[in-house]
Design a protein around this motif. Structure first.
Motif, mmCIF file in Angstrom:
data_model
loop_
_atom_site.group_PDB
_atom_site.id
_atom_site.type_symbol
_atom_site.label_atom_id
_atom_site.label_comp_id
_atom_site.label_asym_id
_atom_site.label_seq_id
_atom_site.Cartn_x
_atom_site.Cartn_y
_atom_site.Cartn_z
ATOM 1 N N ALA A 1 4.723 1.941 -4.502
ATOM 2 C CA ALA A 1 5.258 2.476 -3.239
ATOM 3 C C ALA A 1 5.509 1.348 -2.246
ATOM 4 C CB ALA A 1 4.287 3.500 -2.650
ATOM 5 N N ALA A 2 4.585 0.403 -2.162
ATOM 6 C CA ALA A 2 4.768 -0.729 -1.245
ATOM 7 C C ALA A 2 5.991 -1.548 -1.640
ATOM 8 C CB ALA A 2 3.515 -1.602 -1.224
ATOM 9 N N LEU A 3 6.166 -1.759 -2.928
ATOM 10 C CA LEU A 3 7.334 -2.519 -3.398
ATOM 11 C C LEU A 3 8.629 -1.769 -3.098
ATOM 12 C CD1 LEU A 3 6.000 -3.858 -6.809
ATOM 13 C CD2 LEU A 3 6.382 -5.155 -4.701
ATOM 14 N N GLN A 4 8.617 -0.461 -3.249
ATOM 15 C CA GLN A 4 9.813 0.336 -2.980
ATOM 16 C C GLN A 4 10.192 0.257 -1.504
ATOM 17 O OE1 GLN A 4 10.382 3.596 -1.273
ATOM 18 N NE2 GLN A 4 12.485 3.159 -1.786
ATOM 19 N N HIS A 5 9.194 0.174 -0.628
ATOM 20 C CA HIS A 5 9.450 0.140 0.806
ATOM 21 C C HIS A 5 9.603 -1.278 1.358
ATOM 22 C CE1 HIS A 5 8.960 4.418 1.634
ATOM 23 N NE2 HIS A 5 7.944 4.429 0.795
ATOM 24 N N ALA A 6 9.394 -2.292 0.531
ATOM 25 C CA ALA A 6 9.368 -3.682 1.003
ATOM 26 C C ALA A 6 10.652 -4.100 1.710
ATOM 27 C CB ALA A 6 9.073 -4.628 -0.157
ATOM 28 N N GLY A 7 11.796 -3.654 1.227
ATOM 29 C CA GLY A 7 13.056 -4.043 1.833
ATOM 30 C C GLY A 7 13.352 -3.376 3.162
ATOM 31 N N ASN A 8 12.518 -2.414 3.549
ATOM 32 C CA ASN A 8 12.754 -1.664 4.788
ATOM 33 C C ASN A 8 12.066 -2.279 5.996
ATOM 34 O OD1 ASN A 8 14.058 0.123 3.103
ATOM 35 N ND2 ASN A 8 12.314 1.484 2.937
ATOM 36 N N GLY A 9 11.304 -3.326 5.782
ATOM 37 C CA GLY A 9 10.594 -3.953 6.881
ATOM 38 C C GLY A 9 9.142 -3.543 6.950
ATOM 39 N N TRP A 10 8.495 -3.977 8.021
ATOM 40 C CA TRP A 10 7.051 -3.829 8.149
ATOM 41 C C TRP A 10 6.631 -2.416 8.529
ATOM 42 C CZ3 TRP A 10 2.350 -5.323 7.182
ATOM 43 C CH2 TRP A 10 1.305 -5.035 8.038
ATOM 44 N N LEU A 11 7.197 -1.821 9.539
ATOM 45 C CA LEU A 11 6.693 -0.554 10.054
ATOM 46 C C LEU A 11 7.200 0.647 9.271
ATOM 47 C CD1 LEU A 11 6.881 -1.162 13.899
ATOM 48 C CD2 LEU A 11 4.858 -1.173 12.436
ATOM 49 N N PHE A 12 6.302 1.592 9.044
ATOM 50 C CA PHE A 12 6.660 2.787 8.292
ATOM 51 C C PHE A 12 7.627 3.669 9.079
ATOM 52 C CE2 PHE A 12 5.737 6.501 5.560
ATOM 53 C CZ PHE A 12 5.872 5.872 4.337
ATOM 54 N N SER A 13 7.758 3.448 10.383
ATOM 55 C CA SER A 13 8.711 4.205 11.186
ATOM 56 C C SER A 13 10.140 3.689 11.029
ATOM 57 C CB SER A 13 8.303 4.157 12.664
ATOM 58 O OG SER A 13 8.290 2.822 13.117
ATOM 59 N N ALA A 14 10.318 2.566 10.327
ATOM 60 C CA ALA A 14 11.661 2.035 10.078
ATOM 61 C C ALA A 14 12.427 2.994 9.176
ATOM 62 C CB ALA A 14 11.567 0.655 9.416
ATOM 63 N N PRO A 15 13.751 2.982 9.237
ATOM 64 C CA PRO A 15 14.521 3.830 8.316
ATOM 65 C C PRO A 15 14.133 3.547 6.866
ATOM 66 C CG PRO A 15 15.956 2.861 9.985
ATOM 67 C CD PRO A 15 14.608 2.218 10.152
ATOM 68 N N GLY A 16 13.786 4.590 6.148
ATOM 69 C CA GLY A 16 13.330 4.435 4.764
ATOM 70 C C GLY A 16 11.855 4.109 4.651
ATOM 71 N N GLY A 17 11.180 3.923 5.771
ATOM 72 C CA GLY A 17 9.747 3.635 5.756
ATOM 73 C C GLY A 17 9.453 2.180 5.436
ATOM 74 N N GLY A 18 8.513 1.603 6.135
ATOM 75 C CA GLY A 18 8.100 0.220 5.888
ATOM 76 C C GLY A 18 7.010 0.145 4.834
ATOM 77 N N TRP A 19 6.543 -1.069 4.611
ATOM 78 C CA TRP A 19 5.590 -1.271 3.514
ATOM 79 C C TRP A 19 4.142 -1.363 3.975
ATOM 80 C CZ3 TRP A 19 2.848 -5.827 3.734
ATOM 81 C CH2 TRP A 19 3.384 -6.856 4.499
ATOM 82 N N GLU A 20 3.872 -1.345 5.305
ATOM 83 C CA GLU A 20 2.496 -1.563 5.745
ATOM 84 C C GLU A 20 1.580 -0.404 5.371
ATOM 85 O OE1 GLU A 20 3.241 1.343 8.865
ATOM 86 O OE2 GLU A 20 4.506 -0.073 7.816
ATOM 87 N N PHE A 21 2.066 0.843 5.414
ATOM 88 C CA PHE A 21 1.195 1.979 5.088
ATOM 89 C C PHE A 21 0.787 1.975 3.616
ATOM 90 C CE2 PHE A 21 0.613 6.519 3.933
ATOM 91 C CZ PHE A 21 -0.592 6.708 4.588
ATOM 92 N N PRO A 22 1.737 1.844 2.666
ATOM 93 C CA PRO A 22 1.285 1.791 1.275
ATOM 94 C C PRO A 22 0.427 0.560 0.971
ATOM 95 C CG PRO A 22 3.693 1.964 1.386
ATOM 96 C CD PRO A 22 3.181 1.934 2.777
ATOM 97 N N ALA A 23 0.679 -0.559 1.662
ATOM 98 C CA ALA A 23 -0.158 -1.748 1.452
ATOM 99 C C ALA A 23 -1.577 -1.486 1.959
ATOM 100 C CB ALA A 23 0.460 -2.955 2.155
ATOM 101 N N PHE A 24 -1.692 -0.887 3.147
ATOM 102 C CA PHE A 24 -3.002 -0.535 3.700
ATOM 103 C C PHE A 24 -3.716 0.454 2.781
ATOM 104 C CE2 PHE A 24 -5.668 2.238 6.333
ATOM 105 C CZ PHE A 24 -6.532 1.299 6.878
ATOM 106 N N TRP A 25 -2.988 1.446 2.296
ATOM 107 C CA TRP A 25 -3.532 2.458 1.408
ATOM 108 C C TRP A 25 -4.061 1.810 0.126
ATOM 109 C CZ3 TRP A 25 -0.097 7.394 0.470
ATOM 110 C CH2 TRP A 25 -0.880 8.435 0.003
ATOM 111 N N THR A 26 -3.346 0.832 -0.384
ATOM 112 C CA THR A 26 -3.780 0.103 -1.583
ATOM 113 C C THR A 26 -5.115 -0.585 -1.324
ATOM 114 O OG1 THR A 26 -1.480 -0.277 -2.219
ATOM 115 C CG2 THR A 26 -3.131 -1.686 -3.246
ATOM 116 N N VAL A 27 -5.223 -1.261 -0.191
ATOM 117 C CA VAL A 27 -6.474 -1.950 0.146
ATOM 118 C C VAL A 27 -7.615 -0.945 0.297
ATOM 119 C CG1 VAL A 27 -7.630 -3.389 1.875
ATOM 120 C CG2 VAL A 27 -5.290 -3.921 1.172
ATOM 121 N N MET A 28 -7.351 0.208 0.877
ATOM 122 C CA MET A 28 -8.399 1.223 1.035
ATOM 123 C C MET A 28 -8.870 1.759 -0.320
ATOM 124 S SD MET A 28 -9.235 1.307 4.161
ATOM 125 C CE MET A 28 -8.947 -0.456 4.027
#
Length: 140
Positions: A86-113
């Motif tokens: 999921a993080a890789l899929q969202h990587a091209g959308n930028g950092w914030l999940f509020s970006a169009p298409g969702g960013g990668w920080e939420f799935p990255a955080f979720w992975t760490v959790m």
């Protein structure tokens, strides 16, 4: 220093939060996007369509297992590749999940959790299932 009295409840809170969030994302794929729609989306981003079924199963089954406290360590470890994908899929959308298409920080955080949950274990209030002797101690 770890507080032995409160640490099991911290692990419980993390486990329940991860479980509910996984169930919500799995249910979103089934009831809102629909299974065929999720398959089509996976194919549109270059993943094989059958990955959609695996992800839905992982999110619903893994979420339920975490909520119940069943096989928490192996379930958390098994879910890590799903969230990395999921993080890789969202990587091209930028950092914030509020970006169009969702960013990668939420799935990255979720992975760490999920890594933290695997390290902590189930915590308090778990479903105690019989574990075969062949299961390594770290996975119990």
């Amino acid at each position: 220093m770890i507080d032995d009295k409160t640490a099991p409840y911290a692990a419980l809170l993390l486990r329940v939060t991860l479980g509910v969030t996984l169930l919500a994302h799995g249910a979103l794929k089934v009831f809102v996007f629909t299974v065929p729609g999720t398959v089509q989306f996976f194919e549109s981003i270059g993943y094989p369509g059958f990955f959609a079924y695996l992800v839905i199963l992982a999110e619903l089954g893994g979420g339920a297992a975490l909520l119940l406290g069943a096989f928490v360590r192996p379930v958390a470890v098994a879910l890590i590749p799903v969230l990395i994908g999921a993080a890789l899929q969202h990587a091209g959308n930028g950092w914030l999940f509020s970006a169009p298409g969702g960013g990668w920080e939420f799935p990255a955080f979720w992975t760490v959790m999920l890594v933290v949950q695997a390290l902590l274990g189930a915590g308090a209030l778990t479903l105690r299932l019989p574990v075969p002797a062949a299961v390594p101690a770290w996975a119990r």
